[in-house]
Write a protein that holds these residues in place. Structure first.
Motif, mmCIF file in Angstrom:
data_model
loop_
_atom_site.group_PDB
_atom_site.id
_atom_site.type_symbol
_atom_site.label_atom_id
_atom_site.label_comp_id
_atom_site.label_asym_id
_atom_site.label_seq_id
_atom_site.Cartn_x
_atom_site.Cartn_y
_atom_site.Cartn_z
ATOM 1 N N PHE A 2 0.832 -1.202 0.000
ATOM 2 C CA PHE A 2 0.000 0.000 0.000
ATOM 3 C C PHE A 2 0.871 1.259 0.000
ATOM 4 C CE2 PHE A 2 -2.668 3.181 2.209
ATOM 5 C CZ PHE A 2 -3.803 3.126 1.428
ATOM 6 N N LEU A 3 1.860 1.293 0.888
ATOM 7 C CA LEU A 3 2.742 2.469 0.982
ATOM 8 C C LEU A 3 3.536 2.678 -0.308
ATOM 9 C CD1 LEU A 3 4.157 2.117 4.614
ATOM 10 C CD2 LEU A 3 2.454 3.748 3.803
ATOM 11 N N LEU A 4 4.092 1.595 -0.850
ATOM 12 C CA LEU A 4 4.884 1.723 -2.077
ATOM 13 C C LEU A 4 4.016 2.168 -3.248
ATOM 14 C CD1 LEU A 4 7.209 -1.397 -1.763
ATOM 15 C CD2 LEU A 4 7.873 0.996 -1.542
ATOM 16 N N THR A 5 2.782 1.695 -3.282
ATOM 17 C CA THR A 5 1.861 2.110 -4.351
ATOM 18 C C THR A 5 1.550 3.599 -4.247
ATOM 19 O OG1 THR A 5 0.887 -0.089 -4.468
ATOM 20 C CG2 THR A 5 -0.412 1.710 -5.375
ATOM 21 N N THR A 49 -0.808 11.506 6.199
ATOM 22 C CA THR A 49 -2.206 11.884 6.434
ATOM 23 C C THR A 49 -3.132 10.702 6.170
ATOM 24 O OG1 THR A 49 -1.728 14.167 5.786
ATOM 25 C CG2 THR A 49 -4.026 13.505 5.768
ATOM 26 N N VAL A 50 -2.872 9.974 5.095
ATOM 27 C CA VAL A 50 -3.706 8.829 4.729
ATOM 28 C C VAL A 50 -3.662 7.749 5.814
ATOM 29 C CG1 VAL A 50 -3.962 6.896 3.101
ATOM 30 C CG2 VAL A 50 -3.554 9.199 2.231
ATOM 31 N N LYS A 107 8.464 7.457 6.476
ATOM 32 C CA LYS A 107 9.756 7.368 5.786
ATOM 33 C C LYS A 107 10.480 6.074 6.168
ATOM 34 C CE LYS A 107 13.855 10.175 4.891
ATOM 35 N NZ LYS A 107 14.543 11.428 5.197
ATOM 36 N N VAL A 108 10.467 5.737 7.451
ATOM 37 C CA VAL A 108 11.106 4.513 7.930
ATOM 38 C C VAL A 108 10.391 3.289 7.361
ATOM 39 C CG1 VAL A 108 11.526 3.100 9.998
ATOM 40 C CG2 VAL A 108 12.051 5.537 10.034
ATOM 41 N N LYS A 109 9.053 3.311 7.373
ATOM 42 C CA LYS A 109 8.277 2.182 6.849
ATOM 43 C C LYS A 109 8.518 2.003 5.346
ATOM 44 C CE LYS A 109 4.531 1.891 10.217
ATOM 45 N NZ LYS A 109 4.692 0.481 10.539
ATOM 46 N N LEU A 110 8.600 3.099 4.602
ATOM 47 C CA LEU A 110 8.901 3.010 3.173
ATOM 48 C C LEU A 110 10.278 2.397 2.944
ATOM 49 C CD1 LEU A 110 7.511 6.341 1.665
ATOM 50 C CD2 LEU A 110 6.994 4.034 0.859
ATOM 51 N N HIS A 111 11.233 2.795 3.761
ATOM 52 C CA HIS A 111 12.595 2.263 3.660
ATOM 53 C C HIS A 111 12.577 0.747 3.872
ATOM 54 C CE1 HIS A 111 16.968 2.565 3.822
ATOM 55 N NE2 HIS A 111 16.934 1.775 4.888
ATOM 56 N N ARG A 112 11.863 0.298 4.896
ATOM 57 C CA ARG A 112 11.768 -1.137 5.182
ATOM 58 C C ARG A 112 11.015 -1.862 4.067
ATOM 59 N NH1 ARG A 112 10.259 -0.408 11.513
ATOM 60 N NH2 ARG A 112 12.372 -0.015 12.246
ATOM 61 N N GLU A 138 1.197 6.559 -7.204
ATOM 62 C CA GLU A 138 0.258 7.678 -7.063
ATOM 63 C C GLU A 138 0.976 8.992 -6.795
ATOM 64 O OE1 GLU A 138 -2.691 7.106 -7.977
ATOM 65 O OE2 GLU A 138 -2.459 4.936 -8.005
ATOM 66 N N ASP A 139 2.294 8.938 -6.651
ATOM 67 C CA ASP A 139 3.132 10.135 -6.451
ATOM 68 C C ASP A 139 2.713 10.989 -5.257
ATOM 69 O OD1 ASP A 139 4.874 9.615 -8.573
ATOM 70 O OD2 ASP A 139 3.466 10.484 -10.008
ATOM 71 N N LEU A 140 2.269 10.353 -4.190
ATOM 72 C CA LEU A 140 1.943 11.101 -2.985
ATOM 73 C C LEU A 140 3.226 11.424 -2.232
ATOM 74 C CD1 LEU A 140 -0.979 10.174 -3.603
ATOM 75 C CD2 LEU A 140 -1.286 9.865 -1.166
ATOM 76 N N SER A 141 3.240 12.562 -1.587
ATOM 77 C CA SER A 141 4.402 12.952 -0.783
ATOM 78 C C SER A 141 4.352 12.208 0.551
ATOM 79 C CB SER A 141 4.373 14.463 -0.531
ATOM 80 O OG SER A 141 3.285 14.781 0.325
ATOM 81 N N LEU A 142 5.457 12.261 1.294
ATOM 82 C CA LEU A 142 5.493 11.632 2.618
ATOM 83 C C LEU A 142 4.407 12.214 3.518
ATOM 84 C CD1 LEU A 142 9.323 11.369 3.365
ATOM 85 C CD2 LEU A 142 7.746 9.509 2.877
ATOM 86 N N ILE A 143 4.212 13.522 3.435
ATOM 87 C CA ILE A 143 3.202 14.182 4.271
ATOM 88 C C ILE A 143 1.797 13.714 3.897
ATOM 89 C CG2 ILE A 143 2.144 16.425 4.810
ATOM 90 C CD1 ILE A 143 5.036 17.588 4.610
#
Length: 196
Positions: free
Chosen positions: A138-141, A155-156, A165-170, A146-151
Motif C-alpha cells: 500500500f505504501l509503495l503504491t 495523512t492517509v 519514511k522509515v516504513k517506506l525504507h523497510r 500515485e506520487d503522494l508525498s510523505l506528508i
C-alpha cells in the motif's frame, strides 16, 4: 484532474446534486480499487471495500474541510475501510525476513522504482509488490505509483511523516528480497541487451 475541479463537484453534491458524485467516483474508482487490492490481495474483497469507501465518502462529505487534497481524503477512507476488512476477516500475513542491505542496494531499488515509467517491467514490478504484506504494498503504491508525498501518505495512514519514511525504507528492503529472486535475472538480461 485538479483539486479545484474536485471542490466544484463537492459543492454541487453538498447542494443536493447527487449526480455530481458519479463524476468523483469515476475519477477515483480505479485508484481506490488498486489500493484496496494491494491491501486485501483479493479481487472480491477489494471491490467490496471500494464500494464501502465511496459510500463512506458520500455520507461524510460534509465533514471534508478541504485542508488536504480530496484524493488524500479518499485514500484515507479507503485505507481505513481496508483495515476494517482485514480485522474482520483476521487476515494476517507473515512478515518477510529482511536481509542486511547496504545503502547502495536500497538506493538501487529506489532508482529502479523511480524509473518505472521508462521501462517495460512495470507489470513485473507490480506483481512483486503484490507479494508484499498489505501495508508495505500500500505504501509503495501510494509513493511510487500515485506520487503522494510523505506528508500526504502520513495523512492517509495517520502516522508521523518520519515513521512513514522509515516504513517506506523497510518496504523497499522487503521488495528488494523479492526482486533478487524474481527480477534479477530478467534485469541482468535487459541491461546486457542494452550494452550490445
Amino acid at each position: 484532474m485538479t483539486t479545484k475541479d474536485d471542490h466544484i463537484y463537492i459543492d454541487q453534491i453538498l447542494n443536493g446534486d447527487a449526480n455530481a458524485f458519479a463524476i468523483l467516483v469515476d475519477r477515483y474508482k480505479n485508484l481506490v480499487f488498486t489500493l484496496a487490492l494491494k491491501m486485501l490481495k483479493n479481487r472480491e474483497e477489494a471491490e467490496e471495500a471500494s464500494q464501502d469507501t465511496f459510500i463512506k465518502v458520500f455520507k461524510s462529505l460534509h465533514s471534508f474541510k478541504g485542508e488536504s487534497k480530496f484524493s488524500t481524503y479518499i485514500y484515507r477512507v479507503a485505507y481505513n475501510t481496508c483495515l476494517d476488512s482485514i480485522k474482520k476477516t483476521k487476515k494476517h500475513q507473515n512478515d518477510m525476513p529482511i536481509d542486511k542491505f547496504t545503502e547502495h542496494q536500497v538506493q538501487t531499488i529506489d532508482n529502479a522504482l523511480n524509473t518505472l515509467t521508462e521501462m517495460e517491467y512495470q507489470k513485473s514490478i507490480k506483481d512483486c509488490i503484490a507479494l508484499l504484506p498489505e501495508m508495505d504494498g500500500f505504501l509503495l503504491t501510494l509513493y511510487y505509483f500515485e506520487d503522494l508525498s510523505l506528508i500526504e501518505i502520513a495523512t492517509v495512514v495517520n502516522l508521523d511523516p518520519n515513521t512513514v519514511k522509515v516504513k517506506l525504507h523497510r518496504s523497499r528492503k522487503k521488495l528488494l528480497t523479492i526482486f533478487k529472486v524474481r527480477l534479477e535475472p530478467e534485469m541482468i538480461a535487459y541491461y546486457e541487451g542494452q550494452r550490445r
